[in-house]
Design a protein around this motif. Structure first.
Motif, short mmCIF file in Angstrom:
data_model
loop_
_atom_site.label_atom_id
_atom_site.label_comp_id
_atom_site.label_asym_id
_atom_site.label_seq_id
_atom_site.Cartn_x
_atom_site.Cartn_y
_atom_site.Cartn_z
N SER A 1 -18.76 -0.22 24.08
CA SER A 1 -17.35 -0.18 24.41
C SER A 1 -16.54 -0.52 23.17
O SER A 1 -17.05 -1.08 22.19
CB SER A 1 -17.02 -1.19 25.53
N ALA A 2 -15.24 -0.21 23.22
CA ALA A 2 -14.37 -0.52 22.09
C ALA A 2 -14.31 -2.02 21.83
O ALA A 2 -14.26 -2.46 20.68
CB ALA A 2 -12.97 0.04 22.36
N ASP A 3 -14.34 -2.83 22.88
CA ASP A 3 -14.27 -4.28 22.72
C ASP A 3 -15.51 -4.84 22.03
O ASP A 3 -15.45 -5.85 21.34
CB ASP A 3 -14.09 -4.97 24.07
N GLN A 4 -16.66 -4.18 22.25
CA GLN A 4 -17.91 -4.63 21.64
C GLN A 4 -18.09 -4.11 20.22
O GLN A 4 -18.92 -4.63 19.46
CB GLN A 4 -19.10 -4.17 22.49
N ASP A 5 -17.32 -3.10 19.85
CA ASP A 5 -17.48 -2.48 18.54
C ASP A 5 -16.69 -3.26 17.50
O ASP A 5 -15.61 -2.86 17.06
CB ASP A 5 -17.01 -1.02 18.60
N THR A 6 -17.24 -4.40 17.14
CA THR A 6 -16.56 -5.28 16.19
C THR A 6 -17.63 -6.03 15.41
O THR A 6 -18.81 -5.68 15.44
CB THR A 6 -15.62 -6.24 16.94
N HIS A 7 -17.24 -7.06 14.69
CA HIS A 7 -18.19 -7.84 13.92
C HIS A 7 -17.98 -9.32 14.22
O HIS A 7 -17.03 -9.68 14.92
CB HIS A 7 -18.03 -7.57 12.41
N PHE A 8 -18.86 -10.15 13.70
CA PHE A 8 -18.78 -11.57 13.98
C PHE A 8 -18.13 -12.32 12.82
O PHE A 8 -18.32 -11.98 11.65
CB PHE A 8 -20.18 -12.15 14.23
N LEU A 9 -17.40 -13.36 13.18
CA LEU A 9 -16.81 -14.28 12.22
C LEU A 9 -17.38 -15.68 12.46
O LEU A 9 -17.81 -16.01 13.56
CB LEU A 9 -15.28 -14.32 12.39
N THR A 10 -17.36 -16.51 11.43
CA THR A 10 -17.79 -17.90 11.56
C THR A 10 -16.64 -18.73 12.11
O THR A 10 -15.54 -18.70 11.57
CB THR A 10 -18.25 -18.44 10.20
N ASP A 11 -16.90 -19.44 13.19
CA ASP A 11 -15.87 -20.20 13.90
C ASP A 11 -15.79 -21.61 13.30
O ASP A 11 -16.73 -22.40 13.43
CB ASP A 11 -16.21 -20.28 15.38
N PRO A 12 -14.68 -21.95 12.66
CA PRO A 12 -14.59 -23.27 12.02
C PRO A 12 -14.72 -24.43 13.00
O PRO A 12 -15.28 -25.48 12.67
CB PRO A 12 -13.22 -23.26 11.34
N ALA A 13 -14.23 -24.25 14.23
CA ALA A 13 -14.29 -25.34 15.20
C ALA A 13 -15.73 -25.65 15.58
O ALA A 13 -16.10 -26.82 15.79
CB ALA A 13 -13.48 -24.97 16.44
N VAL A 14 -16.57 -24.63 15.69
CA VAL A 14 -17.97 -24.84 16.05
C VAL A 14 -18.71 -25.54 14.92
O VAL A 14 -19.51 -26.45 15.14
CB VAL A 14 -18.65 -23.51 16.43
N VAL A 15 -18.46 -25.11 13.67
CA VAL A 15 -19.10 -25.77 12.53
C VAL A 15 -18.70 -27.24 12.47
O VAL A 15 -19.55 -28.13 12.31
CB VAL A 15 -18.74 -25.06 11.21
N ALA A 16 -17.41 -27.51 12.61
CA ALA A 16 -16.93 -28.89 12.54
C ALA A 16 -17.52 -29.74 13.66
O ALA A 16 -17.88 -30.91 13.44
CB ALA A 16 -15.41 -28.91 12.59
N GLU A 17 -17.62 -29.18 14.86
CA GLU A 17 -18.19 -29.94 15.97
C GLU A 17 -19.68 -30.21 15.75
O GLU A 17 -20.18 -31.30 16.07
CB GLU A 17 -17.98 -29.19 17.29
N ALA A 18 -20.40 -29.24 15.19
CA ALA A 18 -21.81 -29.46 14.89
C ALA A 18 -21.97 -30.58 13.86
O ALA A 18 -22.85 -31.44 13.99
CB ALA A 18 -22.44 -28.17 14.38
N ARG A 19 -21.11 -30.59 12.84
CA ARG A 19 -21.16 -31.66 11.85
C ARG A 19 -20.89 -33.01 12.50
O ARG A 19 -21.58 -34.00 12.22
CB ARG A 19 -20.11 -31.39 10.77
N ARG A 20 -19.91 -33.06 13.40
CA ARG A 20 -19.56 -34.31 14.07
C ARG A 20 -20.73 -34.79 14.91
O ARG A 20 -21.06 -35.99 14.92
CB ARG A 20 -18.32 -34.12 14.94
N MET A 21 -21.40 -33.88 15.62
CA MET A 21 -22.51 -34.26 16.47
C MET A 21 -23.68 -34.78 15.64
O MET A 21 -24.40 -35.70 16.08
CB MET A 21 -22.94 -33.08 17.34
N LEU A 22 -23.89 -34.23 14.47
CA LEU A 22 -24.95 -34.73 13.60
C LEU A 22 -24.64 -36.14 13.10
O LEU A 22 -25.52 -37.00 13.02
CB LEU A 22 -25.16 -33.79 12.42
N GLU A 23 -23.39 -36.38 12.76
CA GLU A 23 -23.02 -37.67 12.21
C GLU A 23 -22.98 -38.77 13.27
O GLU A 23 -23.18 -39.95 12.96
CB GLU A 23 -21.65 -37.57 11.54
N THR A 24 -22.75 -38.37 14.52
CA THR A 24 -22.59 -39.39 15.58
C THR A 24 -23.69 -39.30 16.62
O THR A 24 -23.56 -39.86 17.70
CB THR A 24 -21.23 -39.23 16.28
#
Length: 255
Positions: free
Chosen positions: A228-251
């Motif tokens: 579908s047109a909605d699926q015909d795209t590419h992926f981006l890195t989500d800053p909120a997910v990276v930041a949350e993963a870092r927070r979970m590792l630290e705490t």
């Protein structure tokens, strides 16, 4: 300098922009590939150079095609050449793997790929990728890695997602002394406390979201995976997910 007692955070990226997001939000390193929607394929030399210039250590996936991990001699020769190419372009490490038709590790192919990396004239890390999760016995496969000189293994513990493979991840940590077991595959930040509690040395996330489609005209499918047109795209890195993963590792807390 990162705390050596805290497991490392690796983010899978497909571009320099993704690497900058990973750097800015606390990743320790990135794994670079192209074709993330296909499970990842070898990126170009120019991509490796551009991502290495961002400043984080870059582990580069070397996988010449999608599909299974049973390779013929021509496939292996191509990936040996790709290992040399991406290292020459600035990779800090390579992420490789191959299986025999019976599901055992193709030790001959993996040895050739690792030797090509280790012949670089500088230290290069070698990671066994998630072919291990399709092997007949992931724990037995992990136990082979110290003798092959590999640095780490990326694995979900043979489960659909790493959060479901905790028991086997713990067994892999025990079976492969000296090899870093890195939990990856469907990892969410909320999974991190449970993953680190079983002793993994790192966690790996794609931390991805779909880019907004920008189709200025009528949409026409150009590949079998584009439904579908909605699926015909590419992926981006989500800053909120990276930041949350870092927070979970630290705490993180034991569970």
């Amino acid at each position: 300098m990162s705390d050596p007692t805290v497991p490392a955070l690796e983010i899978a990226v497909t571009s320099p922009a993704g690497a900058r997001v990973a750097l800015d939000h606390g990743a320790d390193r990135v794994e670079l590939c192209t074709g993330l929607e296909l499970g990842g394929l070898t990126p170009s030399a120019a991509q490796v150079e551009a991502v290495a210039a961002v400043g984080l250590p870059v582990q580069v996936l070397v996988r010449c095609r999608p599909g299974d991990f049973v390779y013929d001699a021509e496939d292996v020769a191509l990936m040996v050449a790709e290992v040399r190419s991406v290292i020459a372009s600035g990779a800090s490490g390579v992420v490789v793997g191959a299986l025999a038709a019976d599901g055992s590790l193709d030790t001959e192919a993996v040895t050739r790929l690792a030797a090509a990396a280790q012949d670089a004239g500088r230290p290069v890390e070698v990671t066994l990728h998630r072919a291990v999760d399709l092997s007949a016995d992931p724990v037995t496969t992990a136990a082979l890695l110290p003798a092959l000189g590999l640095t780490r293994v990326l694995t979900s513990g043979g489960a659909p997602a790493a959060g479901q493979g905790l028991e086997r991840l713990a067994a892999m940590v025990e079976a492969a002394p000296g090899v870093q077991v890195m939990a990856g595959g469907g990892v969410r930040p909320s999974d991190i406390p449970a993953l680190t509690a079983v002793g993994v040395a790192a966690v790996h996330l794609s931390a991805k979201r779909r880019a907004e489609p920008r189709h200025g005209t009528a949409w026409v499918p150009l590949g079998a995976s584009r439904s579908s047109a909605d699926q015909d795209t590419h992926f981006l890195t989500d800053p909120a997910v990276v930041a949350e993963a870092r927070r979970m590792l630290e705490t993180r807390t034991t569970v």
